[in-house]
Structure formats: structure tokens, C-alpha cells
Motif scaffolding. Structure first.
Motif, short mmCIF file in Angstrom:
data_model
loop_
_atom_site.label_atom_id
_atom_site.label_comp_id
_atom_site.label_asym_id
_atom_site.label_seq_id
_atom_site.Cartn_x
_atom_site.Cartn_y
_atom_site.Cartn_z
N ARG A 64 0.81 -1.26 -0.07
CA ARG A 64 0.06 0.19 -0.08
C ARG A 64 0.83 1.07 0.07
NH1 ARG A 64 -2.81 -2.07 5.13
NH2 ARG A 64 -0.87 -3.25 5.16
N SER A 65 0.26 2.40 -0.57
CA SER A 65 1.17 3.50 -0.43
C SER A 65 0.39 4.96 -0.09
CB SER A 65 1.41 3.96 -1.99
OG SER A 65 0.70 4.14 -2.83
N THR A 66 -0.63 4.79 0.46
CA THR A 66 -1.40 5.81 1.06
C THR A 66 -0.87 6.31 2.29
OG1 THR A 66 -3.53 5.01 0.14
CG2 THR A 66 -3.68 6.86 1.66
N LEU A 67 -0.59 7.28 2.60
CA LEU A 67 0.20 7.89 3.67
C LEU A 67 -0.74 7.99 5.22
CD1 LEU A 67 2.52 10.70 2.66
CD2 LEU A 67 2.99 8.31 3.20
N PHE A 68 -1.88 8.37 4.90
CA PHE A 68 -2.78 8.63 6.04
C PHE A 68 -4.05 7.59 6.00
CE2 PHE A 68 -0.12 12.03 6.80
CZ PHE A 68 0.46 11.95 8.26
N PRO A 69 -4.94 7.47 7.01
CA PRO A 69 -4.38 7.53 8.44
C PRO A 69 -3.22 6.55 8.91
CG PRO A 69 -6.45 6.17 8.36
CD PRO A 69 -6.13 6.64 6.87
N TYR A 70 -3.22 5.49 8.37
CA TYR A 70 -2.19 4.59 8.78
C TYR A 70 -1.86 3.57 7.30
CZ TYR A 70 -5.56 1.00 9.50
OH TYR A 70 -6.29 -0.02 9.40
N THR A 71 -0.54 3.02 7.32
CA THR A 71 -0.38 2.56 6.23
C THR A 71 1.01 1.81 6.23
OG1 THR A 71 -0.02 2.66 3.83
CG2 THR A 71 0.64 4.28 4.92
N ARG A 103 6.23 -0.37 7.98
CA ARG A 103 6.39 1.11 8.36
C ARG A 103 5.15 1.57 8.64
NH1 ARG A 103 11.07 -0.33 5.93
NH2 ARG A 103 13.28 0.45 6.94
N PHE A 104 4.73 2.58 9.48
CA PHE A 104 3.42 3.06 9.66
C PHE A 104 3.79 4.54 10.06
CE2 PHE A 104 2.62 -1.50 10.98
CZ PHE A 104 1.66 -1.54 10.31
N VAL A 105 3.17 5.44 9.27
CA VAL A 105 3.33 6.89 9.55
C VAL A 105 2.31 7.37 10.66
CG1 VAL A 105 2.82 9.10 8.54
CG2 VAL A 105 3.88 7.26 7.11
N GLY A 106 2.73 8.25 11.61
CA GLY A 106 1.80 8.52 12.64
C GLY A 106 2.31 9.82 13.14
N PRO A 150 -5.88 3.98 13.73
CA PRO A 150 -6.39 3.33 15.01
C PRO A 150 -5.34 2.70 15.96
CG PRO A 150 -6.92 2.22 13.35
CD PRO A 150 -6.09 3.04 12.56
N HIS A 151 -4.01 2.92 15.55
CA HIS A 151 -2.88 2.01 16.37
C HIS A 151 -2.20 2.99 17.08
CE1 HIS A 151 -3.99 -1.41 14.03
NE2 HIS A 151 -3.89 -0.63 12.93
N ARG A 152 -1.98 2.61 18.51
CA ARG A 152 -0.91 3.31 19.25
C ARG A 152 0.19 2.69 19.32
NH1 ARG A 152 -0.24 2.49 24.95
NH2 ARG A 152 0.83 4.20 26.01
N VAL A 153 1.35 3.41 18.88
CA VAL A 153 2.79 2.65 18.83
C VAL A 153 3.56 3.20 20.00
CG1 VAL A 153 4.86 2.07 17.60
CG2 VAL A 153 2.44 1.98 16.49
N VAL A 154 4.20 2.29 20.80
CA VAL A 154 5.21 3.06 21.89
C VAL A 154 6.33 2.40 21.86
CG1 VAL A 154 5.41 3.47 24.37
CG2 VAL A 154 3.28 3.46 23.37
N SER A 155 7.71 3.29 21.77
CA SER A 155 8.79 2.70 21.47
C SER A 155 9.97 3.44 22.44
CB SER A 155 9.37 2.90 20.10
OG SER A 155 10.63 2.38 19.88
N LEU A 156 10.96 2.72 23.14
CA LEU A 156 11.89 3.25 23.97
C LEU A 156 13.04 3.27 22.95
CD1 LEU A 156 12.06 4.34 26.62
CD2 LEU A 156 13.09 1.65 27.18
N LEU A 202 5.32 14.42 12.81
CA LEU A 202 5.26 13.38 11.78
C LEU A 202 6.31 12.44 12.10
CD1 LEU A 202 3.17 12.36 9.82
CD2 LEU A 202 4.48 13.26 8.14
N ALA A 203 6.05 11.22 12.15
CA ALA A 203 7.20 9.92 12.56
C ALA A 203 6.78 8.79 11.94
CB ALA A 203 7.58 9.92 13.97
N VAL A 204 7.58 8.03 11.87
CA VAL A 204 7.44 6.56 11.08
C VAL A 204 7.74 5.50 12.25
CG1 VAL A 204 7.87 5.06 8.92
CG2 VAL A 204 7.77 7.49 8.79
N ALA A 205 7.01 4.59 12.53
CA ALA A 205 7.19 3.23 13.06
C ALA A 205 7.39 2.33 12.36
CB ALA A 205 6.20 3.12 14.07
N VAL A 206 8.88 1.78 12.46
CA VAL A 206 9.23 0.63 11.66
C VAL A 206 9.00 -0.61 12.62
CG1 VAL A 206 11.19 -0.52 10.50
CG2 VAL A 206 10.90 2.10 10.45
N VAL A 207 8.10 -1.55 12.45
CA VAL A 207 7.86 -2.69 13.14
C VAL A 207 8.28 -4.06 12.57
CG1 VAL A 207 5.79 -3.83 14.49
CG2 VAL A 207 5.85 -1.22 13.84
#
Length: 93
Positions: A2-9, A20-23, A43-49, A65-70
């Protein structure tokens, strides 16, 4: 992919085990060594240390704006347009 940036992708997949999720950064809790970064990715909450140094270098603040790499074993935070090079040598301080 997928390539849509929002709300998550999923921005792209380098392999089947990394997404990778944009948020938006919603909360930062920092001390001298480590920083807890909270993102809202649709709809996803991502927490990272992450290290406090990395958080400062990325300029992470609530509302940015940031990207979570999961992956199955960890979450990496990066900013859009910035990709972490897994085999790159560390930058000198």
C-alpha cells in the motif's frame, strides 16, 4: 504494498517481516539516557523506547510526523524521508 500515507499504512516492505506506519507523535517522556515515544498511527497506538540522543537528532516533539518501523522483535522510530541503514557505520560524535 500500500502507498497511502494517512491515516496509517505500510509504506513499503523491504521483506515480509518489516512494516512502516506513519503517525503523529502524541507523547514524549524523556530522561538523560532514554526517551519513550508514543505515536498514533490511525487506530493504532505505537510506543517505543529509544535513546534520548536519537530522539533529539530526529527532532521528535508532540505533533511531529514520524514513522514506526515494526518487526517481530522491535520497533524503530524514524522521520519521513529518513531511512535507517542497517549496515551503516555509526556516525562519529
Amino acid at each position: 504494498p500500500r502507498s497511502t500515507l494517512f491515516p496509517y499504512t505500510t509504506l513499503f516492505r523491504s521483506d515480509e517481516s518489516v512494516d512502516r506506519f506513519v503517525g503523529l507523535v502524541t507523547n514524549i517522556i524523556a530522561d538523560t539516557v532514554m526517551t519513550q515515544v508514543e505515536l498514533q498511527c490511525g487506530p493504532h497506538r505505537v510506543v517505543s523506547l529509544i535513546s534520548a540522543e536519537a530522539a533529539r537528532e530526529l527532532g521528535l516533539v508532540p505533533g511531529s510526523l514520524a514513522v514506526a518501523v515494526v518487526s517481530p522483535t522491535h520497533v524503530v522510530i524514524e522521520t519521513p524521508g529518513q531511512r535507517r541503514q542497517p549496515d551503516a557505520a555509526p556516525r562519529p560524535d
